[in-house]
Every structure is written in structure tokens, then in C-alpha cells.
Design an enzyme around this catalytic site. Structure first.
Site, PDB file in Angstrom:
ATOM      1  N   GLY A 123       3.252   1.862   7.893  1.00 61.90           N
ATOM      2  CA  GLY A 123       1.927   2.184   8.406  1.00 61.90           C
ATOM      3  C   GLY A 123       1.546   3.635   8.210  1.00 61.90           C
ATOM      4  N   GLY A 124       2.418   4.389   7.527  1.00 59.15           N
ATOM      5  CA  GLY A 124       2.067   5.773   7.217  1.00 59.15           C
ATOM      6  C   GLY A 124       0.750   5.834   6.442  1.00 59.15           C
ATOM      7  N   GLY A 125       0.497   4.793   5.655  1.00 58.33           N
ATOM      8  CA  GLY A 125      -0.751   4.737   4.885  1.00 58.33           C
ATOM      9  C   GLY A 125      -1.857   3.992   5.622  1.00 58.33           C
ATOM     10  N   THR A 152       0.839  -1.201   0.000  1.00 55.30           N
ATOM     11  CA  THR A 152       0.000   0.000   0.000  1.00 55.30           C
ATOM     12  C   THR A 152       0.877   1.255   0.000  1.00 55.30           C
ATOM     13  OG1 THR A 152      -1.718  -1.141   1.228  1.00 55.30           O
ATOM     14  CG2 THR A 152      -1.735   1.249   1.382  1.00 55.30           C
ATOM     15  N   GLY A 153       0.378   2.290  -0.649  1.00 55.58           N
ATOM     16  CA  GLY A 153       1.078   3.578  -0.582  1.00 55.58           C
ATOM     17  C   GLY A 153       1.328   4.150  -1.963  1.00 55.58           C
ATOM     18  N   LYS A 166      13.937   7.456   2.447  1.00 54.43           N
ATOM     19  CA  LYS A 166      13.443   6.532   3.474  1.00 54.43           C
ATOM     20  C   LYS A 166      14.586   5.821   4.230  1.00 54.43           C
ATOM     21  CE  LYS A 166       9.245   7.314   1.961  1.00 54.43           C
ATOM     22  NZ  LYS A 166       8.355   6.336   1.431  1.00 54.43           N
ATOM     23  N   GLU A 219      -0.415  -5.491   6.131  1.00 53.27           N
ATOM     24  CA  GLU A 219       0.949  -5.568   5.572  1.00 53.27           C
ATOM     25  C   GLU A 219       1.775  -6.598   6.338  1.00 53.27           C
ATOM     26  OE1 GLU A 219       2.157  -1.486   5.847  1.00 53.27           O
ATOM     27  OE2 GLU A 219       1.165  -0.953   3.976  1.00 53.27           O
ATOM     28  N   GLY A 261       6.180  -0.593   0.118  1.00 47.42           N
ATOM     29  CA  GLY A 261       7.009   0.558   0.456  1.00 47.42           C
ATOM     30  C   GLY A 261       7.350   0.567   1.932  1.00 47.42           C
ATOM     31  N   ALA A 262       7.969   1.647   2.380  1.00 43.32           N
ATOM     32  CA  ALA A 262       8.303   1.801   3.798  1.00 43.32           C
ATOM     33  C   ALA A 262       8.362   3.289   4.116  1.00 43.32           C
ATOM     34  CB  ALA A 262       9.640   1.156   4.105  1.00 43.32           C
TER      35      ALA A 262
HETATM   36  O1  LIG Z   1       3.371   1.361   5.156  1.00 42.19           O
HETATM   37  C1  LIG Z   1       2.802   1.889   4.246  1.00 42.19           C
HETATM   38  C2  LIG Z   1       1.323   2.020   4.192  1.00 42.19           C
HETATM   39  O2  LIG Z   1       0.710   1.571   5.370  1.00 42.19           O
HETATM   40  C3  LIG Z   1       3.560   2.434   3.102  1.00 42.19           C
HETATM   41  O3  LIG Z   1       4.326   1.432   2.555  1.00 42.19           O
HETATM   42  C4  LIG Z   1       4.438   3.547   3.587  1.00 42.19           C
HETATM   43  O4  LIG Z   1       3.633   4.498   4.256  1.00 42.19           O
HETATM   44  C5  LIG Z   1       5.193   4.219   2.440  1.00 42.19           C
HETATM   45  O5  LIG Z   1       4.285   4.870   1.620  1.00 42.19           O
HETATM   46  P1  LIG Z   1       4.726   5.771   0.399  1.00 42.19           P
HETATM   47  O6  LIG Z   1       5.201   4.847  -0.653  1.00 42.19           O
HETATM   48  O7  LIG Z   1       3.487   6.525   0.023  1.00 42.19           O
HETATM   49  O8  LIG Z   1       5.816   6.705   0.875  1.00 42.19           O
END
Ligand SMILES: O=C(CO)[C@H](O)[C@H](O)COP(=O)(O)O
Length: 232
Positions: free
Chosen positions: A102-104, A32-33, A128, A110, A89-90
Site C-alpha cells: 500500500g506504499g503506492g 502497482t508500483g 523488502k 490489490e 510488489g511489496a
Molecule cells: O503495495 C504497493 C502499491 O500500493 C506496491 O506494491 C509497494 O508499495 C511496492 O512498491 P515499489 O515496487 O515501488 O517498491
């Protein structure tokens, strides 16, 4: 080079990698993200589903919708016995492949998919990469009834807990109907111990520390190109 360009470049590299290393007919795990959104679009553009791969499992309703919008079949994880690869992603990744995620808001699904997957490939831009996790606020998915009690425990741990809210100032709800506390100002020198400690508290659904199950591989995009980092 913009961050969006880096996300696109790392997604193209990840598609090359996955196509070269994943058995034909496999179902693949999709995270996700915003970076993963590029990855989904790249896979769709290359028309790999239905031909090379049978479909995907997804870590969020948002990714499921995007996959389905491209006509890609999305399976329930319960339908799948093996998952050769999971791409996600991370928010931060350290030199051991341990991550904050978990930013998303999709941290729980996940973590479940990462547990099942043989290989976890992290795709990220160079912003990152960190030496020590914790500059990015650590997301903790909690059952709503436990929110205040858990916030006090996180405060006692030295962090600054902030309830995640929507643009309407109402509590953000995960796909699982829970809330998220983002813990600021942590300097995470022992991610394994912190992950186990927070996970042991009643009411915690998932902590967004991926230390026990780190990435196996990271594709990291910078202006210099794509770096492939393999972890022990
Ligand atoms: O953990 C996540 C979502 O829960 C995403 O992988 C993480 O927030 C990175 O997101 P982005 O690719 O938008 O920077």
C-alpha cells in the site's frame, strides 16, 4: 548494483516465470508500483499480450494507464471469472510470505485481485525482506469521515498514525476516493490477528497487511541473483 537494476532483473525473471507457468490465453493480474512498472514494460517489450495472454486486470488507475499506453487490453475484474496469477510488489515481506503493501496507495484493489488470483507472485528487491513486519509504516485506507476516530484507535494500538498527504499538503486520495493513514512504529508479531482486528473497525476500507492472503511465491533480487522463495 542499483535498486532500479534489481527491479528490472526481478521483472525479467518474473516474466520468464509467468510465461512458463501460465496457460495460454489467460488474463493476468498486474499490481502497482515502481517494480511492477518495470514488469509491465518487460511484458510489453516481449509482446506477450494479444498473442500469449489475452490481457490484464490492474490494481490501480496508474497501472491501467501504463498498460494501455503499451496497447495492452485491460479488463474489469468483474468481467473475469478466474485469474491464474497476480504479480505485484511489496513494501515488506516476511519469511511466511506475509506482506505490508500500500506504499503506492493501491492496497484495496490489490487485496481484491489477490483474493481472486490462484497464485500471488511477489516481485521485490532484497531490501523488502524482513523478519518482522512493521518497520515500513502500515497503510490503512479509511473513509474520510472516520479518519480521526480511527487514528485514535491506531494510537491506542501502539502505533503512530500519520495522515498521508500530497506534495500540496492536502490529504492523499486513493483511486476509491478514500484517505490513507500510515501507521508508524508497529512491531507486528502477529500479522493475522492485527489484520483481522483493524479490518473489523467501521470506516476501515482495507489494512495493508497481507497475512490472511500471503504471497505464494516471491522472486527476490539481490546482487547475488534472483532467489525464488515458495511459501507453504
Ligand atoms: O503495495 C504497493 C502499491 O500500493 C506496491 O506494491 C509497494 O508499495 C511496492 O512498491 P515499489 O515496487 O515501488 O517498491
Amino acid at each position: 548494483m542499483s535498486q532500479d537494476t534489481l527491479k528490472l532483473l526481478v521483472s525479467q525473471a518474473a516474466a520468464d516465470y509467468v510465461l512458463a507457468h501460465t496457460p495460454a490465453g489467460a488474463v493476468i493480474g498486474i499490481g502497482t508500483g515502481s517494480t511492477v512498472n518495470y514488469f509491465i514494460d518487460v511484458l510489453a517489450e516481449r509482446k506477450v499480450f494479444g498473442s500469449r495472454f489475452s490481457g490484464a486486470v490492474s490494481s490501480s488507475n496508474a497501472s491501467t494507464s501504463r498498460l494501455q499506453m503499451h496497447g495492452i487490453e485491460v479488463f474489469e475484474l468483474n468481467q473475469i471469472e478466474t485469474l491464474p496469477v497476480y504479480i505485484d510488489g511489496a513494501d515488506e515481506i516476511n519469511p511466511h510470505g506475509q506482506m505490508i503493501k500500500g506504499g503506492g496507495g493501491a492496497l484495496t484493489r490489490e487485496k481484491i485481485i489477490a483474493m481472486v488470483a490462484k497464485t500471488f507472485i511477489c516481485i521485490a528487491d532484497v531490501s523488502k525482506r524482513v523478519d518482522t513486519l512493521g518497520h515500513f509504516a502500515l497503510p490503512v485506507e479509511v473513509m474520510p469521515i472516520a479518519r480521526s476516530a480511527l487514528s485514535r484507535k491506531l494510537l491506542a494500538l501502539g502505533g503512530m498514525p500519520v495522515l498521508r498527504t500530497t506534495s500540496n499538503s492536502t490529504p492523499y486520495l486513493t483511486d476509491n476516493g478514500n484517505q490513507i493513514i500510515d501507521v508508524q512504529h508497529l512491531n507486528i508479531t502477529d500479522p493475522l490477528t492485527l489484520e483481522a482486528e483493524i479490518n473489523s473497525w467501521p470506516g476501515v476500507v482495507t489494512v495493508g497487511l497481507f497475512a490472511k492472503r500471503p504471497a505464494n511465491l516471491c522472486l527476490l533480487a539481490s546482487a547475488a541473483g534472483i532467489e525464488t522463495i515458495q511459501y507453504a
